[in-house]
Scaffold this active site. Structure first.
Site, PDB file in Angstrom:
ATOM      1  N   ALA A  14       0.841  -1.261  -0.034  1.00 12.07           N
ATOM      2  CA  ALA A  14       0.108   0.011  -0.022  1.00 12.07           C
ATOM      3  C   ALA A  14       0.797   1.190  -0.020  1.00 12.07           C
ATOM      4  O   ALA A  14       0.468   2.247   0.527  1.00 12.07           O
ATOM      5  CB  ALA A  14      -0.821   0.197   1.309  1.00 12.07           C
ATOM      6  N   ARG A  20      -2.602   8.048 -11.156  1.00 20.14           N
ATOM      7  CA  ARG A  20      -3.773   8.182 -11.921  1.00 20.14           C
ATOM      8  C   ARG A  20      -5.041   8.592 -11.015  1.00 20.14           C
ATOM      9  O   ARG A  20      -6.044   9.019 -11.795  1.00 20.14           O
ATOM     10  CB  ARG A  20      -3.978   6.948 -12.855  1.00 20.14           C
ATOM     11  CG  ARG A  20      -2.832   6.801 -14.006  1.00 20.14           C
ATOM     12  CD  ARG A  20      -3.121   5.717 -14.654  1.00 20.14           C
ATOM     13  NE  ARG A  20      -2.308   4.328 -13.949  1.00 20.14           N
ATOM     14  CZ  ARG A  20      -2.610   3.139 -13.941  1.00 20.14           C
ATOM     15  NH1 ARG A  20      -3.181   2.490 -14.990  1.00 20.14           N
ATOM     16  NH2 ARG A  20      -1.806   2.068 -13.326  1.00 20.14           N
ATOM     17  N   LYS A 358     -31.560  17.301  16.927  1.00 22.77           N
ATOM     18  CA  LYS A 358     -30.140  17.141  17.140  1.00 22.77           C
ATOM     19  C   LYS A 358     -29.928  16.792  18.851  1.00 22.77           C
ATOM     20  O   LYS A 358     -30.391  17.436  19.721  1.00 22.77           O
ATOM     21  CB  LYS A 358     -29.283  18.267  17.017  1.00 22.77           C
ATOM     22  CG  LYS A 358     -27.776  18.147  17.161  1.00 22.77           C
ATOM     23  CD  LYS A 358     -27.068  19.058  17.647  1.00 22.77           C
ATOM     24  CE  LYS A 358     -27.612  19.559  19.085  1.00 22.77           C
ATOM     25  NZ  LYS A 358     -26.484  20.573  19.748  1.00 22.77           N
ATOM     26  N   ALA A 387     -46.467  23.170  15.548  1.00 23.29           N
ATOM     27  CA  ALA A 387     -45.696  23.417  14.339  1.00 23.29           C
ATOM     28  C   ALA A 387     -44.867  24.551  14.473  1.00 23.29           C
ATOM     29  O   ALA A 387     -45.045  25.686  15.453  1.00 23.29           O
ATOM     30  CB  ALA A 387     -46.804  23.645  13.161  1.00 23.29           C
ATOM     31  N   ARG A 447     -46.561  35.844  25.316  1.00 19.80           N
ATOM     32  CA  ARG A 447     -46.566  36.370  23.867  1.00 19.80           C
ATOM     33  C   ARG A 447     -47.167  37.892  24.094  1.00 19.80           C
ATOM     34  O   ARG A 447     -47.987  38.120  25.294  1.00 19.80           O
ATOM     35  CB  ARG A 447     -47.392  35.611  22.928  1.00 19.80           C
ATOM     36  CG  ARG A 447     -48.995  35.626  23.340  1.00 19.80           C
ATOM     37  CD  ARG A 447     -49.889  34.824  22.238  1.00 19.80           C
ATOM     38  NE  ARG A 447     -50.936  34.618  22.615  1.00 19.80           N
ATOM     39  CZ  ARG A 447     -51.863  33.680  22.182  1.00 19.80           C
ATOM     40  NH1 ARG A 447     -51.244  32.779  21.466  1.00 19.80           N
ATOM     41  NH2 ARG A 447     -53.251  33.684  22.605  1.00 19.80           N
TER      42      ARG A 447
HETATM   43  C1  UD1 Z   1       0.827  -5.151 -10.454  1.00 17.17           C
HETATM   44  C2  UD1 Z   1       1.447  -6.349 -10.945  1.00 17.17           C
HETATM   45  C3  UD1 Z   1       0.811  -6.963 -12.521  1.00 17.17           C
HETATM   46  C4  UD1 Z   1      -0.591  -7.363 -11.982  1.00 17.17           C
HETATM   47  C5  UD1 Z   1      -1.257  -6.216 -11.188  1.00 17.17           C
HETATM   48  C6  UD1 Z   1      -2.556  -6.248 -10.776  1.00 17.17           C
HETATM   49  C7  UD1 Z   1       4.091  -5.979 -10.599  1.00 17.17           C
HETATM   50  C8  UD1 Z   1       5.122  -5.697 -11.167  1.00 17.17           C
HETATM   51  N1  UD1 Z   1       2.748  -5.989 -11.418  1.00 17.17           N
HETATM   52  O1  UD1 Z   1       0.825  -4.041 -11.571  1.00 17.17           O
HETATM   53  O2  UD1 Z   1       1.716  -8.061 -12.716  1.00 17.17           O
HETATM   54  O3  UD1 Z   1      -1.233  -7.637 -12.879  1.00 17.17           O
HETATM   55  O4  UD1 Z   1      -0.384  -5.482 -10.319  1.00 17.17           O
HETATM   56  O5  UD1 Z   1      -3.450  -5.312 -10.192  1.00 17.17           O
HETATM   57  O6  UD1 Z   1       3.878  -6.247  -9.417  1.00 17.17           O
HETATM   58  N2  UD1 Z   1       3.490  -0.917  -4.409  1.00 17.17           N
HETATM   59  C9  UD1 Z   1       4.109  -0.601  -3.167  1.00 17.17           C
HETATM   60  N3  UD1 Z   1       5.261  -0.099  -3.535  1.00 17.17           N
HETATM   61  C10 UD1 Z   1       5.946  -0.007  -4.632  1.00 17.17           C
HETATM   62  C11 UD1 Z   1       4.943  -0.626  -5.930  1.00 17.17           C
HETATM   63  C12 UD1 Z   1       3.783  -0.689  -5.718  1.00 17.17           C
HETATM   64  O7  UD1 Z   1       3.956  -0.861  -2.196  1.00 17.17           O
HETATM   65  O8  UD1 Z   1       7.311   0.375  -4.824  1.00 17.17           O
HETATM   66  C13 UD1 Z   1       1.904  -1.207  -4.188  1.00 17.17           C
HETATM   67  C14 UD1 Z   1       0.861  -0.195  -4.757  1.00 17.17           C
HETATM   68  O9  UD1 Z   1       0.623   0.583  -3.896  1.00 17.17           O
HETATM   69  C15 UD1 Z   1      -0.143  -1.355  -5.230  1.00 17.17           C
HETATM   70  C16 UD1 Z   1       0.524  -2.461  -5.574  1.00 17.17           C
HETATM   71  O10 UD1 Z   1       1.769  -2.297  -4.829  1.00 17.17           O
HETATM   72  O11 UD1 Z   1      -1.088  -1.198  -4.083  1.00 17.17           O
HETATM   73  C17 UD1 Z   1       0.463  -2.566  -7.021  1.00 17.17           C
HETATM   74  O12 UD1 Z   1       1.293  -1.637  -7.575  1.00 17.17           O
HETATM   75  P1  UD1 Z   1       0.872  -1.054  -8.996  1.00 17.17           P
HETATM   76  O13 UD1 Z   1       1.912   0.083  -9.162  1.00 17.17           O
HETATM   77  O14 UD1 Z   1      -0.606  -0.799  -8.928  1.00 17.17           O
HETATM   78  O15 UD1 Z   1       1.211  -2.374  -9.890  1.00 17.17           O
HETATM   79  P2  UD1 Z   1       0.555  -2.678 -11.168  1.00 17.17           P
HETATM   80  O16 UD1 Z   1       1.187  -1.695 -12.278  1.00 17.17           O
HETATM   81  O17 UD1 Z   1      -1.043  -2.278 -11.075  1.00 17.17           O
END
Ligand code: UD1
Ligand code: CA
Length: 512
Positions: A14, A20, A358, A387, A447
């Protein structure tokens, strides 16, 4: 549960920003029908009964940590200061828990529709098969942007390749990596040490672990999800909205199957945290949120939003908004009511149209039917509030309470200037400003006395239609007077005021 053969560690990724999403809020904190994205993932992992849960945080780390402390205090947040890829993220997570063996389950923080049953079955399949690594895959209609699962001629997993690193032929593959994995902890740790950044993004890809282990002769497996919808990720707000609709349909279907009527499921949005009893009827355009609970046989909607609100059995709430309120058994609310925190309606109480409540108790069978603000009040049982009443609770600095007893009848257009009390069985006259207590059984009148200036219109507005009407009325009255008077004695509810009309002081609101 039966005894667990393996230690289980869950790692939720996470740390990403979710560029995006174009949001100040980290992606995993975006809400989706009652939970954040990361909240959904953590709850899907719950049946794993993990011995340890690690959440890798990075972007908005403080915000994510604070959220985790609230929703998953048992989880350990681990900071990934720079987002150098999913492989790097898992490496950092494992560094924070040095002594692990057994199974490591990694879940991307942005796949919120995963079902707990699917996650459970996936991890069990991995452990049964004794694979070094297992990935959850899905066959999807549109694989754009996702990692593709490459298999050899015998159908064995070879490697996972990202869209941006894939050849045109590989991009034709519609079997994708769902972003949830199970690993043997020891072999995962060894493979993570060998990840390269030799790819289009220059990142350490967790997915490369599969190719590394596979070519070293370790058993790697693919588990295909029965329903690809569960594996949908969320990368922008268009996808988030699509996930919200899918989750809504899933939640609504489940409620209908347990005996709840949804008159228009397409406009009914029920958080996953809400509880509904049998024979609840939810009419169209209704949102039930947070810890809301609705009791058996209650009617909610149309056009209702309930947030953290408890509605008792057989109550009805129509075209209204409630936050942190309690609606008792058989009580009725709306149309057009606003219940704010700690508005508590007892059994069969009524809050009607254009009424705001409230931090107040409205006792059993008591009614506040029209155009009223009830703030910081206690109303006893079987009382009726006229009322257009305002419970004047605020002196500009402090809030004060008003207490109305049981079986009271307060007049229309009253101001209760708190702190003030009206006793059991007391009445108040219409139009009163009640700033002194009214004893039980008394009539409170507060009143100005009315005075009529006879002939004013004819004198000061002569020539107007009003003056002409007044003249005609005077002549007609003279005719009537000549044949005997029919003047009324007035009504006790006018109190000490001189009777000037035949309306009862408490208004028509004493009835319904
Ligand atoms: C990733 C997978 C892809 C898969 C897809 C599914 C990899 C390289 N690719 O791509 O094969 O089909 O998920 O949804 O794993 N995150 C970190 N640290 C980082 C990078 C990412 O914690 O350095 C976390 C992001 O917050 C996210 C998750 O990892 O929750 C996935 O990262 P994201 O960049 O969304 O990977 P995708 O390009 O979707
Ligand atoms: Ca993603």
């Amino acid at each position: 549960m039966s005894q667990q053969p393996q230690l289980r560690t869950v790692v939720v990724l996470a740390a990403g920003e979710g560029k995006r999403m174009k949001s100040a809020l980290p992606k995993v904190l975006h809400p989706l029908l009652g939970r954040t994205l990361v909240g959904h993932v953590l709850s899907a992992a719950e049946p794993l009964a993990a011995d340890r849960t690690v959440v890798v945080v990075g972007h908005g780390a403080d915000q994510v940590r604070a959220h985790l402390a609230e929703i998953a205090p048992q989880a350990t947040p681990v900071l990934q200061a720079e987002q150098l890829g999913t492989g790097h993220a898992v490496r950092i997570a494992l560094d924070a828990v040095p002594e692990i063996s057994g199974t490591v389950v990694v879940i991307n923080g942005d796949v919120p529709l995963l079902r707990p049953e699917t996650v459970g079955a996936f991890v069990e399949a991995h452990e049964r098969g004794a694979a070094a690594a297992t990935v959850l895959a899905a066959e999807v209609p549109d694989p754009t942007g996702l990692g593709r699962v490459l298999r050899d001629v015998d159908g064995r997993l070879q490697q996972i390749v990202e869209q941006r690193d894939a050849t045109p032929a590989q991009r034709e593959i519609r079997e994708i990596n769902a972003g949830i994995y199970a690993f043997d902890a020891v072999r995962l740790r060894a493979a993570l040490g060998k990840l390269s950044t030799d790819n289009d993004q220059g990142e350490e890809y967790l997915t490369d672990v599969f190719g590394l282990l596979g070519s070293a002769g370790e058993p790697v497996a693919v588990h295909v999800a029965a329903d690809h919808v569960e594996t949908l990720g969320c990368n922008d707000r268009v996808e988030l909205a699509a996930l919200r609709r899918l989750l809504r349909d899933r939640v609504n279907e489940a409620w209908m199957r347990t005996g709840v009527s949804l008159l228009d499921p397409d406009t009914t949005w029920i958080d996953v945290t809400v509880a509904l009893d049998r024979d609840v009827v939810v009419d169209q355009n209704t949102q039930l949120r947070g810890s809301t609970v609705v009791g058996a046989g209650a009617l909610v909607g149309p056009d209702v939003t309930l947030v953290d609100t408890v509605v008792g059995p057989d109550a009805s709430v129509v075209r209204s908004h409630a936050v942190g309120a309690e609606v008792g058994t058989g009580a009725s609310v709306g149309p057009y009511a606003y219940l704010r925190p700690a508005a508590r309606l007892a059994e069969k109480a009524k809050v009607g149209t254009f009424v705001e409540v409230k931090n107040s108790e409205i006792g059993t069978g008591s009614k506040v039917p029209h155009l009223t603000y009830v703030g910081d009040a206690t109303i006893g049982e079987q009382s009726n509030i006229g009322a257009a009443t305002v419970f004047v609770n605020y002196d500009g600095v402090n809030k004060h309470r008003t207490v109305i007893g049981s079986h009271a009848r307060t007049g229309a257009d009253n101001m209760f200037v708190a702190p003030v009390a009206v006793g059991d069985g007391a009445y108040t006259a219409a139009g009163s400003v009640i700033d002194h207590d009214v004893p039980a059984g008394a009539l409170g009148v507060g009143r100005a006395r009315q005075r009529n200036i006879e002939g004013w219109v004819v004198k000061r507005r002569s020539g107007t239609a009003a003056a002409e009407a007044a003249e005609r009325a005077r002549r007609a009255a003279e005719g009537v007077a000549a044949s005997g008077s029919v003047e009324s004695e007035g009504d006790a509810l006018h109190g000490d005021a001189k009777p000037v009309s035949h309306a009862v002081g408490t208004g028509d609101t004493a009835t319904e």
